[in-house]
Design a protein around this motif. Sequence first.
Motif, PDB file in Angstrom:
ATOM      1  N   HIS A 108       0.821  -1.219   0.000  1.00 39.39           N
ATOM      2  CA  HIS A 108       0.000   0.000   0.000  1.00 39.39           C
ATOM      3  C   HIS A 108       0.856   1.271   0.000  1.00 39.39           C
ATOM      4  O   HIS A 108       1.864   1.325   0.710  1.00 39.39           O
ATOM      5  CB  HIS A 108      -0.894   0.029   1.246  1.00 39.39           C
ATOM      6  N   PRO A 109       0.444   2.299  -0.740  1.00 38.42           N
ATOM      7  CA  PRO A 109       1.076   3.610  -0.572  1.00 38.42           C
ATOM      8  C   PRO A 109       0.611   4.217   0.759  1.00 38.42           C
ATOM      9  O   PRO A 109      -0.584   4.183   1.069  1.00 38.42           O
ATOM     10  CB  PRO A 109       0.545   4.426  -1.763  1.00 38.42           C
ATOM     11  N   LEU A 110       1.553   4.751   1.523  1.00 32.25           N
ATOM     12  CA  LEU A 110       1.226   5.176   2.892  1.00 32.25           C
ATOM     13  C   LEU A 110       1.569   6.633   3.160  1.00 32.25           C
ATOM     14  O   LEU A 110       2.554   7.158   2.626  1.00 32.25           O
ATOM     15  CB  LEU A 110       1.998   4.323   3.913  1.00 32.25           C
ATOM     16  N   ARG A 111       0.761   7.243   4.031  1.00 37.39           N
ATOM     17  CA  ARG A 111       1.095   8.554   4.613  1.00 37.39           C
ATOM     18  C   ARG A 111       1.134   8.348   6.135  1.00 37.39           C
ATOM     19  O   ARG A 111       0.154   7.851   6.717  1.00 37.39           O
ATOM     20  CB  ARG A 111       0.025   9.582   4.235  1.00 37.39           C
ATOM     21  N   GLY A 144      10.773  11.518  14.215  1.00 35.32           N
ATOM     22  CA  GLY A 144      11.294  10.197  13.859  1.00 35.32           C
ATOM     23  C   GLY A 144      10.468   9.521  12.777  1.00 35.32           C
ATOM     24  O   GLY A 144      10.933   8.601  12.110  1.00 35.32           O
ATOM     25  N   VAL A 145       9.247  10.004  12.591  1.00 35.38           N
ATOM     26  CA  VAL A 145       8.369   9.388  11.596  1.00 35.38           C
ATOM     27  C   VAL A 145       8.928   9.575  10.174  1.00 35.38           C
ATOM     28  O   VAL A 145       8.646   8.784   9.274  1.00 35.38           O
ATOM     29  CB  VAL A 145       6.924   9.954  11.733  1.00 35.38           C
ATOM     30  N   GLN A 146       9.763  10.623  10.006  1.00 32.42           N
ATOM     31  CA  GLN A 146      10.331  10.847   8.664  1.00 32.42           C
ATOM     32  C   GLN A 146      11.293   9.728   8.279  1.00 32.42           C
ATOM     33  O   GLN A 146      11.306   9.268   7.142  1.00 32.42           O
ATOM     34  CB  GLN A 146      11.050  12.198   8.617  1.00 32.42           C
ATOM     35  N   GLU A 147      12.071   9.287   9.261  1.00 31.93           N
ATOM     36  CA  GLU A 147      13.008   8.191   9.004  1.00 31.93           C
ATOM     37  C   GLU A 147      12.242   6.910   8.685  1.00 31.93           C
ATOM     38  O   GLU A 147      12.585   6.177   7.752  1.00 31.93           O
ATOM     39  CB  GLU A 147      13.859   7.983  10.260  1.00 31.93           C
ATOM     40  N   LEU A 148      11.181   6.666   9.440  1.00 35.15           N
ATOM     41  CA  LEU A 148      10.354   5.473   9.198  1.00 35.15           C
ATOM     42  C   LEU A 148       9.771   5.523   7.786  1.00 35.15           C
ATOM     43  O   LEU A 148       9.778   4.524   7.058  1.00 35.15           O
ATOM     44  CB  LEU A 148       9.230   5.408  10.241  1.00 35.15           C
ATOM     45  N   ALA A 206       9.595   4.423   1.335  1.00 34.77           N
ATOM     46  CA  ALA A 206       9.183   5.453   0.373  1.00 34.77           C
ATOM     47  C   ALA A 206       7.760   5.910   0.638  1.00 34.77           C
ATOM     48  O   ALA A 206       6.964   6.098  -0.282  1.00 34.77           O
ATOM     49  CB  ALA A 206       9.326   4.929  -1.060  1.00 34.77           C
ATOM     50  N   ALA A 207       7.415   6.050   1.912  1.00 36.00           N
ATOM     51  CA  ALA A 207       6.088   6.554   2.283  1.00 36.00           C
ATOM     52  C   ALA A 207       6.177   8.063   2.516  1.00 36.00           C
ATOM     53  O   ALA A 207       7.264   8.621   2.634  1.00 36.00           O
ATOM     54  CB  ALA A 207       5.616   5.848   3.554  1.00 36.00           C
TER      55      ALA A 207
END
Length: 284
Positions: A24-27, A34-38, A43-44
Motif C-alpha cells: 500500500h502507498p502510505l502517509r 522520527g516518523v520521517q526516518e520510518l 518510500a512513504a
Amino acid sequence: MILITAANGRTGRSVVRALLRAGHPLRLFDHNPGVQELAGEGAAEAVIGDLLEPRDVSRAVQGVRCVVHIGPPLHPREAEMGHNVVSAARAAGVEHLVQFSLTHPQLEPLLNHQAKLAVERVVLLSRMPFTILQPMHYMQNIDVARVIADGVLRQPYALDVPLQHVDLEDVAEAAARVVSEGPRHYYATYEVCGDDYRNARELADIISAECGQTVVAEQISFPAPPTDGRRPSEADDYRVDALLRLLEHYGRYGITGNPNVLQWLLGRRPTSFAEFVRRSLACD
Ligand SMILES: NC(=O)c1ccc[n+]([C@@H]2O[C@H](COP(=O)([O-])OP(=O)(O)OC[C@H]3O[C@@H](n4cnc5c(N)ncnc54)[C@H](OP(=O)(O)O)[C@@H]3O)[C@@H](O)[C@H]2O)c1
C-alpha cells in the motif's frame, strides 16, 4: 493512499511495516519527527502534526482512501484526538476508517478503556464504513531479552492471575488484511486476541524452557514516577491514575478474550507465547 496516525509508535511501526509488505502507498502521521526516518524505509509520505490540532488532521486526510487511527496510549485527551480524526475523515469523504481500540472498552473504571469507548461511539455514529479492531494485551509488553538477562520476569500485579495475550505482529498482519480487503470488513468490530491465557509464573516457565536458563516471576510495586522536583503535568497525573487502575484491575481480574476471530482473520493459528519467545531469541 492509506493514512496511519501515531505511526511512529510501537503499534504504528508494526502496522506500517505490515501495510508496506502488502504493497500500500502510505502517509504516516505523528508529532515525533522520527516518523520521517520510518517513512524513508518504505518510500512513504510523512506528515508531522498534532492529533489535537484539527487543521493538522484535516490536512493529513486529504486524498486518503483509508485511515488507520491509532491513538497515543494513556493520554488525557485521547478521546478528543479520536474525535478530530473521525470528523476530518468524514468531511474528506474517506472510504474506510479502521479504528484501533482495545479488548473490552466497556470496562469503564479503566481510564484507557473509557477513552477507547468514547472514540468507538463517535466511529459508530459517523455514518462512515468502519472497522474497529480491539487488540488484547501485547506479548511485546514483556521484554524477553531483558527478562533472560535478569533471570526475572517482573510485573507490578499479582503473579497468579492469568491474562490473555496477543502478538503485535499478528495484530498488524490482521490490520493489513482488513485494509487490503476493505468492504468485506465494513461495519465490523473484531476482538484481536491470541491463544495464551497465562499468569506470570507460567510465562516465566515458558521463557525458561525456550532459553534453557532459570527465569522466575517476581511481583514489584508500581514504580513511583520521577518528578525531578517539578510539579506533575496533567498528562503525568492521568498516566499514573490510568496505570494504577489498570494494574489493580489486572491483579484482581486479569483479562480474558477469545482467539477465534484472529484465527479467522489470519487464516492460521495466532502466534503462541513460546513462538514469540523463540522469535525474540532469534533476533538477539
Ligand atoms: N500495549 C498494549 O498491550 C496494547 C493493547 C491493545 C491496544 N493498545 C493500544 O495501542 C495504541 C498504541 O499504543 P503504542 O504503545 O503503540 O503507543 P506509543 O508507542 O506510545 O506510540 C504513540 C505515538 O503517538 C505519538 N503521539 C503522541 N501524542 C501525539 C499527538 N498529540 N499528535 C501526534 N502524535 C502523537 C507519540 O510520539 P511521542 O512518543 O514522541 O510522544 C508516538 O510516536 C494505544 O491506543 C493503546 O491503547 C495497546
